[in-house]
Design a protein around this motif. Sequence first.
Motif, PDB file in Angstrom:
ATOM      1  N   VAL A   1      -6.331  -9.800  -6.111  1.00 37.90           N
ATOM      2  CA  VAL A   1      -5.385  -9.380  -4.635  1.00 37.90           C
ATOM      3  C   VAL A   1      -6.162 -10.638  -3.562  1.00 37.90           C
ATOM      4  O   VAL A   1      -7.093 -10.747  -3.552  1.00 37.90           O
ATOM      5  CB  VAL A   1      -5.689  -8.011  -3.964  1.00 37.90           C
ATOM      6  N   GLN A   2      -5.281 -10.936  -2.956  1.00 36.24           N
ATOM      7  CA  GLN A   2      -5.729 -11.961  -1.426  1.00 36.24           C
ATOM      8  C   GLN A   2      -5.084 -11.614  -0.492  1.00 36.24           C
ATOM      9  O   GLN A   2      -3.808 -11.348  -0.568  1.00 36.24           O
ATOM     10  CB  GLN A   2      -5.383 -13.535  -2.136  1.00 36.24           C
ATOM     11  N   LEU A   3      -5.725 -11.852   0.637  1.00 38.18           N
ATOM     12  CA  LEU A   3      -5.050 -11.808   1.830  1.00 38.18           C
ATOM     13  C   LEU A   3      -5.315 -12.956   2.614  1.00 38.18           C
ATOM     14  O   LEU A   3      -6.428 -13.471   2.777  1.00 38.18           O
ATOM     15  CB  LEU A   3      -5.814 -10.622   2.731  1.00 38.18           C
ATOM     16  N   VAL A   4      -4.086 -13.677   3.131  1.00 35.79           N
ATOM     17  CA  VAL A   4      -4.077 -14.835   3.975  1.00 35.79           C
ATOM     18  C   VAL A   4      -3.487 -14.749   5.403  1.00 35.79           C
ATOM     19  O   VAL A   4      -2.477 -14.287   5.533  1.00 35.79           O
ATOM     20  CB  VAL A   4      -3.497 -15.978   2.893  1.00 35.79           C
ATOM     21  N   GLU A   5      -4.442 -15.051   6.204  1.00 39.52           N
ATOM     22  CA  GLU A   5      -4.079 -14.958   7.628  1.00 39.52           C
ATOM     23  C   GLU A   5      -3.587 -16.121   8.056  1.00 39.52           C
ATOM     24  O   GLU A   5      -3.779 -17.256   7.573  1.00 39.52           O
ATOM     25  CB  GLU A   5      -5.153 -14.485   8.666  1.00 39.52           C
ATOM     26  N   SER A   6      -2.477 -16.025   9.170  1.00 43.76           N
ATOM     27  CA  SER A   6      -2.024 -17.326   9.702  1.00 43.76           C
ATOM     28  C   SER A   6      -1.661 -17.041  11.044  1.00 43.76           C
ATOM     29  O   SER A   6      -1.401 -15.846  11.313  1.00 43.76           O
ATOM     30  CB  SER A   6      -0.838 -17.718   8.867  1.00 43.76           C
ATOM     31  N   GLY A   7      -1.364 -18.037  12.008  1.00 41.35           N
ATOM     32  CA  GLY A   7      -0.932 -17.996  13.376  1.00 41.35           C
ATOM     33  C   GLY A   7      -1.807 -18.242  14.233  1.00 41.35           C
ATOM     34  O   GLY A   7      -1.480 -18.284  15.295  1.00 41.35           O
ATOM     35  N   ALA A  22      -0.583 -11.954   4.930  1.00 44.56           N
ATOM     36  CA  ALA A  22      -0.030 -11.576   3.634  1.00 44.56           C
ATOM     37  C   ALA A  22      -0.821 -11.158   2.586  1.00 44.56           C
ATOM     38  O   ALA A  22      -1.471 -12.128   2.205  1.00 44.56           O
ATOM     39  CB  ALA A  22       0.980 -12.806   3.395  1.00 44.56           C
ATOM     40  N   ALA A  23      -0.344 -10.206   1.903  1.00 47.36           N
ATOM     41  CA  ALA A  23      -1.333  -9.806   0.612  1.00 47.36           C
ATOM     42  C   ALA A  23      -0.361 -10.351  -0.537  1.00 47.36           C
ATOM     43  O   ALA A  23       0.746 -10.251  -0.571  1.00 47.36           O
ATOM     44  CB  ALA A  23      -1.429  -8.342   0.518  1.00 47.36           C
ATOM     45  N   SER A  24      -1.229 -10.825  -1.534  1.00 46.19           N
ATOM     46  CA  SER A  24      -0.465 -11.283  -2.862  1.00 46.19           C
ATOM     47  C   SER A  24      -1.436 -10.927  -4.081  1.00 46.19           C
ATOM     48  O   SER A  24      -2.471 -10.547  -3.815  1.00 46.19           O
ATOM     49  CB  SER A  24      -0.440 -12.813  -2.628  1.00 46.19           C
ATOM     50  N   GLY A  25      -0.759 -11.198  -5.132  1.00 44.53           N
ATOM     51  CA  GLY A  25      -1.438 -10.702  -6.221  1.00 44.53           C
ATOM     52  C   GLY A  25      -0.999  -9.402  -6.640  1.00 44.53           C
ATOM     53  O   GLY A  25      -0.073  -9.085  -6.644  1.00 44.53           O
ATOM     54  N   LEU A  28      -0.278  -2.778  -5.691  1.00 41.28           N
ATOM     55  CA  LEU A  28       0.513  -1.807  -6.167  1.00 41.28           C
ATOM     56  C   LEU A  28       1.144  -0.942  -4.817  1.00 41.28           C
ATOM     57  O   LEU A  28       2.308  -0.632  -4.485  1.00 41.28           O
ATOM     58  CB  LEU A  28       0.048  -0.721  -7.146  1.00 41.28           C
ATOM     59  N   ARG A  29       0.026  -0.843  -4.019  1.00 40.41           N
ATOM     60  CA  ARG A  29       0.414  -0.126  -2.721  1.00 40.41           C
ATOM     61  C   ARG A  29      -0.681  -0.415  -1.626  1.00 40.41           C
ATOM     62  O   ARG A  29      -1.891  -0.543  -2.062  1.00 40.41           O
ATOM     63  CB  ARG A  29       0.196   1.653  -3.086  1.00 40.41           C
ATOM     64  N   ILE A  30      -0.290  -0.666  -0.411  1.00 42.07           N
ATOM     65  CA  ILE A  30      -1.041  -0.850   0.630  1.00 42.07           C
ATOM     66  C   ILE A  30      -1.266   0.406   1.339  1.00 42.07           C
ATOM     67  O   ILE A  30      -0.198   0.830   1.931  1.00 42.07           O
ATOM     68  CB  ILE A  30      -0.629  -2.049   1.447  1.00 42.07           C
ATOM     69  N   HIS A  31      -2.289   0.723   1.641  1.00 44.43           N
ATOM     70  CA  HIS A  31      -2.664   2.007   2.089  1.00 44.43           C
ATOM     71  C   HIS A  31      -2.996   1.721   3.709  1.00 44.43           C
ATOM     72  O   HIS A  31      -1.888   1.466   4.402  1.00 44.43           O
ATOM     73  CB  HIS A  31      -3.924   2.831   1.601  1.00 44.43           C
ATOM     74  N   SER A  32      -4.033   1.808   4.168  1.00 47.04           N
ATOM     75  CA  SER A  32      -4.359   1.481   5.741  1.00 47.04           C
ATOM     76  C   SER A  32      -4.479  -0.255   5.781  1.00 47.04           C
ATOM     77  O   SER A  32      -4.715  -0.987   4.782  1.00 47.04           O
ATOM     78  CB  SER A  32      -5.537   1.991   6.054  1.00 47.04           C
ATOM     79  N   VAL A  33      -4.185  -0.455   7.065  1.00 50.70           N
ATOM     80  CA  VAL A  33      -4.408  -2.012   7.350  1.00 50.70           C
ATOM     81  C   VAL A  33      -5.101  -2.116   8.463  1.00 50.70           C
ATOM     82  O   VAL A  33      -4.866  -1.153   9.545  1.00 50.70           O
ATOM     83  CB  VAL A  33      -2.931  -2.655   7.203  1.00 50.70           C
ATOM     84  N   GLY A  34      -5.495  -3.256   8.811  1.00 57.20           N
ATOM     85  CA  GLY A  34      -6.257  -3.465  10.219  1.00 57.20           C
ATOM     86  C   GLY A  34      -6.594  -4.765  10.468  1.00 57.20           C
ATOM     87  O   GLY A  34      -6.754  -5.787   9.520  1.00 57.20           O
ATOM     88  N   TRP A  35      -6.882  -5.179  11.671  1.00 53.27           N
ATOM     89  CA  TRP A  35      -7.008  -6.455  12.213  1.00 53.27           C
ATOM     90  C   TRP A  35      -8.503  -6.266  12.758  1.00 53.27           C
ATOM     91  O   TRP A  35      -8.763  -5.239  13.629  1.00 53.27           O
ATOM     92  CB  TRP A  35      -6.088  -6.851  13.161  1.00 53.27           C
ATOM     93  N   ASP A  71       5.210  -4.858   7.529  1.00 57.28           N
ATOM     94  CA  ASP A  71       6.401  -5.013   6.546  1.00 57.28           C
ATOM     95  C   ASP A  71       6.096  -4.653   5.059  1.00 57.28           C
ATOM     96  O   ASP A  71       5.623  -5.548   4.432  1.00 57.28           O
ATOM     97  CB  ASP A  71       7.050  -6.296   6.766  1.00 57.28           C
ATOM     98  N   ARG A  72       6.412  -3.483   4.802  1.00 57.40           N
ATOM     99  CA  ARG A  72       6.007  -3.096   3.570  1.00 57.40           C
ATOM    100  C   ARG A  72       6.799  -4.026   2.252  1.00 57.40           C
ATOM    101  O   ARG A  72       6.325  -4.008   1.302  1.00 57.40           O
ATOM    102  CB  ARG A  72       6.338  -1.527   3.163  1.00 57.40           C
ATOM    103  N   THR A  73       8.112  -4.163   2.644  1.00 56.60           N
ATOM    104  CA  THR A  73       8.709  -4.975   1.605  1.00 56.60           C
ATOM    105  C   THR A  73       8.018  -6.485   1.467  1.00 56.60           C
ATOM    106  O   THR A  73       8.357  -6.988   0.143  1.00 56.60           O
ATOM    107  CB  THR A  73      10.162  -5.218   1.995  1.00 56.60           C
ATOM    108  N   LYS A  74       7.402  -6.929   2.482  1.00 61.67           N
ATOM    109  CA  LYS A  74       6.947  -8.342   2.080  1.00 61.67           C
ATOM    110  C   LYS A  74       5.302  -8.214   1.957  1.00 61.67           C
ATOM    111  O   LYS A  74       4.544  -9.163   2.006  1.00 61.67           O
ATOM    112  CB  LYS A  74       7.069  -9.026   3.487  1.00 61.67           C
ATOM    113  N   ASN A  75       4.862  -7.080   1.880  1.00 66.83           N
ATOM    114  CA  ASN A  75       3.264  -6.952   1.758  1.00 66.83           C
ATOM    115  C   ASN A  75       2.723  -7.572   3.051  1.00 66.83           C
ATOM    116  O   ASN A  75       1.564  -8.449   2.557  1.00 66.83           O
ATOM    117  CB  ASN A  75       2.714  -7.213   0.368  1.00 66.83           C
ATOM    118  N   THR A  76       3.151  -7.450   4.192  1.00 64.02           N
ATOM    119  CA  THR A  76       2.645  -8.430   5.321  1.00 64.02           C
ATOM    120  C   THR A  76       2.432  -7.562   6.475  1.00 64.02           C
ATOM    121  O   THR A  76       3.171  -6.391   6.815  1.00 64.02           O
ATOM    122  CB  THR A  76       3.570  -9.467   5.648  1.00 64.02           C
TER     123      THR A  76
END
Length: 119
Positions: A1-7, A22-25, A28-35, A71-76
């Motif tokens: 699994v990789q997370l890549v920030e941009s912007g 964006a999460a890749s790799g 299966l499921r992303i639970h909590s997210v944070g910045w 956006d759960r559909t994009k894992n982003t």
Amino acid sequence: VQLVESGGKLVQAGGSLRLSCAASGSVLRIHSVGWYRQAPGQQRELVAEITTGGNTNYPGSVKGRFTISRDRTKNTMYLQMNSLKPEDTGVYYCKADISSDPWTRADYWGKGTLVTVSS
């Protein structure tokens, strides 16, 4: 699994930016997210999160100016930052609690994206 920030970029005080992560790799499921952000010489601090239950949390320093979304559909995940101040300057990191299969769940971090707010 990789997370890549941009912007991240240089912006004037009062301006806006939207960060993406964006999460890749094997996701299966992303639970909590944070910045999080880390200013020069400072510890990394939470600036926004979406909990497993779907609640959002912000510290007082950014509340009303920053908005986290996903956006759960994009894992982003996104961080919309408005009314930026010079003290918002720092490296912004995303973090996600991810299950890569039914038996594996862990926290993952991106490598960060630099936001510089000029006065």
